[in-house]
Write a protein that holds these residues in place. Sequence first.
Motif, PDB file in Angstrom:
ATOM      1  N   ASN A 156       0.594  -1.293   0.107  1.00 24.13           N
ATOM      2  CA  ASN A 156      -0.023   0.078  -0.117  1.00 24.13           C
ATOM      3  C   ASN A 156       0.976   1.280   0.038  1.00 24.13           C
ATOM      4  O   ASN A 156       0.609   2.228  -0.568  1.00 24.13           O
ATOM      5  CB  ASN A 156      -0.905  -0.157   1.091  1.00 24.13           C
ATOM      6  N   MET A 157       1.853   1.199   0.892  1.00 24.07           N
ATOM      7  CA  MET A 157       2.823   2.398   0.776  1.00 24.07           C
ATOM      8  C   MET A 157       3.651   2.564  -0.421  1.00 24.07           C
ATOM      9  O   MET A 157       3.949   4.062  -1.055  1.00 24.07           O
ATOM     10  CB  MET A 157       3.793   2.350   2.061  1.00 24.07           C
ATOM     11  N   THR A 158       4.114   1.548  -1.033  1.00 25.19           N
ATOM     12  CA  THR A 158       4.798   1.626  -2.436  1.00 25.19           C
ATOM     13  C   THR A 158       3.814   2.142  -3.423  1.00 25.19           C
ATOM     14  O   THR A 158       4.014   2.887  -4.180  1.00 25.19           O
ATOM     15  CB  THR A 158       5.430   0.219  -2.721  1.00 25.19           C
ATOM     16  N   LYS A 159       2.415   1.704  -3.417  1.00 22.74           N
ATOM     17  CA  LYS A 159       1.601   2.223  -4.307  1.00 22.74           C
ATOM     18  C   LYS A 159       1.476   3.709  -4.035  1.00 22.74           C
ATOM     19  O   LYS A 159       1.405   4.376  -5.025  1.00 22.74           O
ATOM     20  CB  LYS A 159       0.417   1.438  -4.198  1.00 22.74           C
ATOM     21  N   ALA A 160       1.347   3.979  -2.925  1.00 20.41           N
ATOM     22  CA  ALA A 160       1.197   5.573  -2.585  1.00 20.41           C
ATOM     23  C   ALA A 160       2.339   6.411  -3.144  1.00 20.41           C
ATOM     24  O   ALA A 160       2.157   7.619  -3.461  1.00 20.41           O
ATOM     25  CB  ALA A 160       0.999   5.605  -1.144  1.00 20.41           C
ATOM     26  N   LEU A 161       3.283   5.879  -3.025  1.00 24.51           N
ATOM     27  CA  LEU A 161       4.576   6.584  -3.660  1.00 24.51           C
ATOM     28  C   LEU A 161       4.309   6.868  -5.227  1.00 24.51           C
ATOM     29  O   LEU A 161       4.782   8.158  -5.810  1.00 24.51           O
ATOM     30  CB  LEU A 161       6.019   5.867  -3.361  1.00 24.51           C
ATOM     31  N   VAL A 162       3.746   5.854  -5.669  1.00 26.46           N
ATOM     32  CA  VAL A 162       3.478   6.243  -7.471  1.00 26.46           C
ATOM     33  C   VAL A 162       2.198   7.390  -7.244  1.00 26.46           C
ATOM     34  O   VAL A 162       2.531   8.127  -8.090  1.00 26.46           O
ATOM     35  CB  VAL A 162       3.133   4.690  -7.818  1.00 26.46           C
ATOM     36  N   HIS A 163       1.127   6.959  -6.524  1.00 29.23           N
ATOM     37  CA  HIS A 163      -0.145   7.805  -6.610  1.00 29.23           C
ATOM     38  C   HIS A 163       0.236   9.322  -6.415  1.00 29.23           C
ATOM     39  O   HIS A 163      -0.235  10.130  -7.093  1.00 29.23           O
ATOM     40  CB  HIS A 163      -0.929   7.293  -5.443  1.00 29.23           C
ATOM     41  N   TYR A 164       1.072   9.660  -5.382  1.00 22.57           N
ATOM     42  CA  TYR A 164       1.176  11.089  -5.036  1.00 22.57           C
ATOM     43  C   TYR A 164       2.403  11.604  -6.017  1.00 22.57           C
ATOM     44  O   TYR A 164       2.597  12.969  -6.173  1.00 22.57           O
ATOM     45  CB  TYR A 164       1.761  10.887  -3.616  1.00 22.57           C
ATOM     46  N   LEU A 165       3.379  10.765  -6.319  1.00 17.65           N
ATOM     47  CA  LEU A 165       4.781  11.588  -6.963  1.00 17.65           C
ATOM     48  C   LEU A 165       4.867  11.331  -8.559  1.00 17.65           C
ATOM     49  O   LEU A 165       5.431  12.350  -9.030  1.00 17.65           O
ATOM     50  CB  LEU A 165       5.858  11.022  -6.071  1.00 17.65           C
ATOM     51  N   ALA A 166       4.567   9.959  -8.905  1.00 20.49           N
ATOM     52  CA  ALA A 166       4.841   9.621 -10.380  1.00 20.49           C
ATOM     53  C   ALA A 166       4.233  10.419 -11.308  1.00 20.49           C
ATOM     54  O   ALA A 166       2.875  10.489 -11.189  1.00 20.49           O
ATOM     55  CB  ALA A 166       4.909   8.149 -10.721  1.00 20.49           C
ATOM     56  N   LYS A 167       4.779  11.112 -12.351  1.00 24.85           N
ATOM     57  CA  LYS A 167       4.450  11.839 -13.311  1.00 24.85           C
ATOM     58  C   LYS A 167       4.948  11.397 -14.618  1.00 24.85           C
ATOM     59  O   LYS A 167       6.158  11.281 -14.830  1.00 24.85           O
ATOM     60  CB  LYS A 167       4.520  13.226 -13.180  1.00 24.85           C
ATOM     61  N   PRO A 252       0.544  -3.801  -7.102  1.00 23.31           N
ATOM     62  CA  PRO A 252      -0.389  -2.641  -7.084  1.00 23.31           C
ATOM     63  C   PRO A 252       0.558  -1.554  -7.659  1.00 23.31           C
ATOM     64  O   PRO A 252      -0.118  -0.937  -8.374  1.00 23.31           O
ATOM     65  CB  PRO A 252      -0.689  -2.528  -5.447  1.00 23.31           C
ATOM     66  N   ALA A 253       1.716  -1.212  -7.079  1.00 20.54           N
ATOM     67  CA  ALA A 253       2.399   0.100  -7.486  1.00 20.54           C
ATOM     68  C   ALA A 253       2.749   0.061  -9.111  1.00 20.54           C
ATOM     69  O   ALA A 253       2.620   0.880  -9.835  1.00 20.54           O
ATOM     70  CB  ALA A 253       3.720   0.300  -6.832  1.00 20.54           C
ATOM     71  N   ALA A 254       3.075  -1.483  -9.479  1.00 20.68           N
ATOM     72  CA  ALA A 254       3.408  -1.419 -10.680  1.00 20.68           C
ATOM     73  C   ALA A 254       2.183  -0.793 -11.808  1.00 20.68           C
ATOM     74  O   ALA A 254       2.426  -0.416 -12.748  1.00 20.68           O
ATOM     75  CB  ALA A 254       4.062  -2.727 -11.028  1.00 20.68           C
ATOM     76  N   LYS A 255       1.015  -1.661 -11.420  1.00 23.65           N
ATOM     77  CA  LYS A 255      -0.130  -1.456 -12.141  1.00 23.65           C
ATOM     78  C   LYS A 255      -0.549  -0.177 -12.171  1.00 23.65           C
ATOM     79  O   LYS A 255      -1.014   0.389 -13.064  1.00 23.65           O
ATOM     80  CB  LYS A 255      -1.211  -2.417 -11.622  1.00 23.65           C
ATOM     81  N   LEU A 256      -0.329   0.565 -11.139  1.00 29.17           N
ATOM     82  CA  LEU A 256      -0.788   2.053 -10.937  1.00 29.17           C
ATOM     83  C   LEU A 256       0.140   2.918 -12.005  1.00 29.17           C
ATOM     84  O   LEU A 256      -0.298   3.647 -12.613  1.00 29.17           O
ATOM     85  CB  LEU A 256      -0.726   2.603  -9.555  1.00 29.17           C
ATOM     86  N   LEU A 257       1.673   2.627 -11.936  1.00 35.41           N
ATOM     87  CA  LEU A 257       2.325   3.268 -12.860  1.00 35.41           C
ATOM     88  C   LEU A 257       1.833   3.104 -14.410  1.00 35.41           C
ATOM     89  O   LEU A 257       2.127   3.819 -15.125  1.00 35.41           O
ATOM     90  CB  LEU A 257       3.739   2.711 -12.649  1.00 35.41           C
ATOM     91  N   ASP A 258       1.485   1.877 -14.567  1.00 36.03           N
ATOM     92  CA  ASP A 258       0.997   1.628 -15.894  1.00 36.03           C
ATOM     93  C   ASP A 258      -0.328   2.584 -16.402  1.00 36.03           C
ATOM     94  O   ASP A 258      -0.330   3.201 -17.333  1.00 36.03           O
ATOM     95  CB  ASP A 258       0.689   0.008 -15.968  1.00 36.03           C
ATOM     96  N   THR A 259      -1.446   2.526 -15.204  1.00 41.37           N
ATOM     97  CA  THR A 259      -2.416   3.226 -15.685  1.00 41.37           C
ATOM     98  C   THR A 259      -2.489   4.735 -15.368  1.00 41.37           C
ATOM     99  O   THR A 259      -2.931   5.611 -16.293  1.00 41.37           O
ATOM    100  CB  THR A 259      -3.654   2.876 -14.653  1.00 41.37           C
ATOM    101  N   GLN A 260      -1.636   4.990 -14.335  1.00 49.82           N
ATOM    102  CA  GLN A 260      -1.383   6.653 -14.033  1.00 49.82           C
ATOM    103  C   GLN A 260      -0.560   7.121 -15.286  1.00 49.82           C
ATOM    104  O   GLN A 260      -0.843   8.329 -15.405  1.00 49.82           O
ATOM    105  CB  GLN A 260      -0.935   6.683 -12.715  1.00 49.82           C
ATOM    106  N   CYS A 261       0.699   6.413 -15.469  1.00 52.95           N
ATOM    107  CA  CYS A 261       1.709   7.144 -16.467  1.00 52.95           C
ATOM    108  C   CYS A 261       2.039   6.524 -17.560  1.00 52.95           C
ATOM    109  O   CYS A 261       2.847   6.723 -18.350  1.00 52.95           O
ATOM    110  CB  CYS A 261       3.116   7.280 -15.559  1.00 52.95           C
ATOM    111  N   LYS A 262       1.088   5.353 -18.075  1.00 52.52           N
ATOM    112  CA  LYS A 262       1.242   4.679 -19.370  1.00 52.52           C
ATOM    113  C   LYS A 262       2.813   4.118 -19.270  1.00 52.52           C
ATOM    114  O   LYS A 262       3.433   4.182 -20.199  1.00 52.52           O
ATOM    115  CB  LYS A 262       0.988   5.731 -20.275  1.00 52.52           C
ATOM    116  N   VAL A 263       3.150   3.470 -18.135  1.00 52.63           N
ATOM    117  CA  VAL A 263       4.649   2.953 -18.089  1.00 52.63           C
ATOM    118  C   VAL A 263       4.146   1.458 -17.924  1.00 52.63           C
ATOM    119  O   VAL A 263       3.833   0.792 -16.961  1.00 52.63           O
ATOM    120  CB  VAL A 263       5.549   3.354 -16.744  1.00 52.63           C
ATOM    121  N   PRO A 264       4.587   0.809 -19.104  1.00 55.54           N
ATOM    122  CA  PRO A 264       4.061  -0.828 -19.069  1.00 55.54           C
ATOM    123  C   PRO A 264       4.725  -1.492 -17.944  1.00 55.54           C
ATOM    124  O   PRO A 264       5.992  -1.399 -17.569  1.00 55.54           O
ATOM    125  CB  PRO A 264       4.643  -1.227 -20.557  1.00 55.54           C
TER     126      PRO A 264
END
Length: 461
Positions: A156-167, A252-264
């Motif tokens: 959950n915290m690893t996913k939060a790193l993506v959610h709040y920071l990855a662009k 969860p973090a990897a999948k969010l990077l995919d949907t949020q930033c289009k990083v496969p």
Amino acid sequence: MNMKLLKHTTAEVTERHALVANPAKTCQPVGAMYAALGVHGCLPHSHGSQGCCSYHRTVLTRHYKEPVMAATSSFTEGSSVFGGQANLLQAIETIFTTYNPQMIAVHTTCLSETIGDDIPQIIGKATAEGKIPAGKHVIHANTPSYVGSHVIGFANMTKALVHYLAKNTGAPNGKVNLIPGWVEPSDMRELKRLAAVMGVKTITFPDTSDVVDTPMTGRFDLYPSGGTPIAELKDSGNSLGTLAFGPIASGPAAKLLDTQCKVPCQLLGLPIGLRGTDRFIDALRKLAGVCVPEAVTADRGRVVDMMADMHQYFWKKKVALVGDPDQMVALTEFLVDLDMIPVHIVTGTPGKKFVNRIAEVTSSLGRPINVKEAGDMLTLHQWIKNEPVDLILGNTYVKYIARDEDIPFLRHGFPILDRVGHGQFPTVGYQGALRLMEQILGLLMDRQDRDAAPEKFELAM
Ligand code: SF4
């Protein structure tokens, strides 16, 4: 845990639904705190009572033998009744004023989850009131400990790193994101080393190397030199792709990077053992478009050599394992490759997929095995009484069962409270495979030497 109680453990296994005895997991915030420590300049913050924060820090400190720094909202009776907003707002202001982190990573606890504190709303209020200095960050993860486990808190915290920071800024960086999952700092260092040997630029997060395994310098650093820089976390949205190790901890973090930033993303198992490491090297090679250097091929060859040379000692040895799901799947596959027989496998983390994955990696055994998710160590002990094993793998708490049943015991996983080495020597990659085999062989040989009749007591293997 008490040795006398263990002596009363019976072989009769009764199906239990409302009782866990000697759980094979710890609470979600422990994992959230460990993940947050893997960001440079980040101060983990436990939104709950002081006792929770104290426990989370203690168990991490005991495992890593390093002081683990974290803040707490210090709930009292008033916060328990009226909610923790006032405490968290005050904490954010005090932390930035006094301890000057780059980021505060808030995780919730059982109490604040039960109250229903809305952390994004509180962070919004702190922002509106100017309590978060320019360029600094406050992120959060919900980590109710009455569901999941420390592994889910880490995820959950690893996913939060993506959610709040990855662009995704539209400026490709040519790098590969590595999400190592819950592994030791030595493992994170080894994954980065392997990628560097392959000539691949990476962003690894969270990365606790040089945070919870710092060298003695005579100087205390509240924020050690390690940890993923926040700038890299933001840039992870511009990477070529993501390799996530361990679908439970990193998925969860990897999948969010995919949907949020289009990083496969590719969800791989942990790179433990021969096949696990092969999959990592192959995925990295293809993603980055590089060749595998001779040094890596030679490392692999040494693993295959030891597997072949020592096969007679591994062959048909029965093993019981308990630990985190991603670790259990990868270790089980490696044990099967060594021609050992993993017969009892327990994880404390809930999740039906675990049972299916274990079934897949043990299908070649052609025999039934005991496997349980959301299980406990009492079950494992009872299974061992019904079908004894030659080796047990698990965290420190397994030592009681190992002693009671007089079975060689390899410490692996979290927490390890009574030994060192887990934070210093990797078990991932080809180097890690060699170390695991060396550890297993050492235990089996010691047992053989101890039990050998005088005429069978050999000098050489
Ligand atoms: S109350 Fe919940 S969050 Fe706090 S230590 Fe216990 S299980 Fe963990």
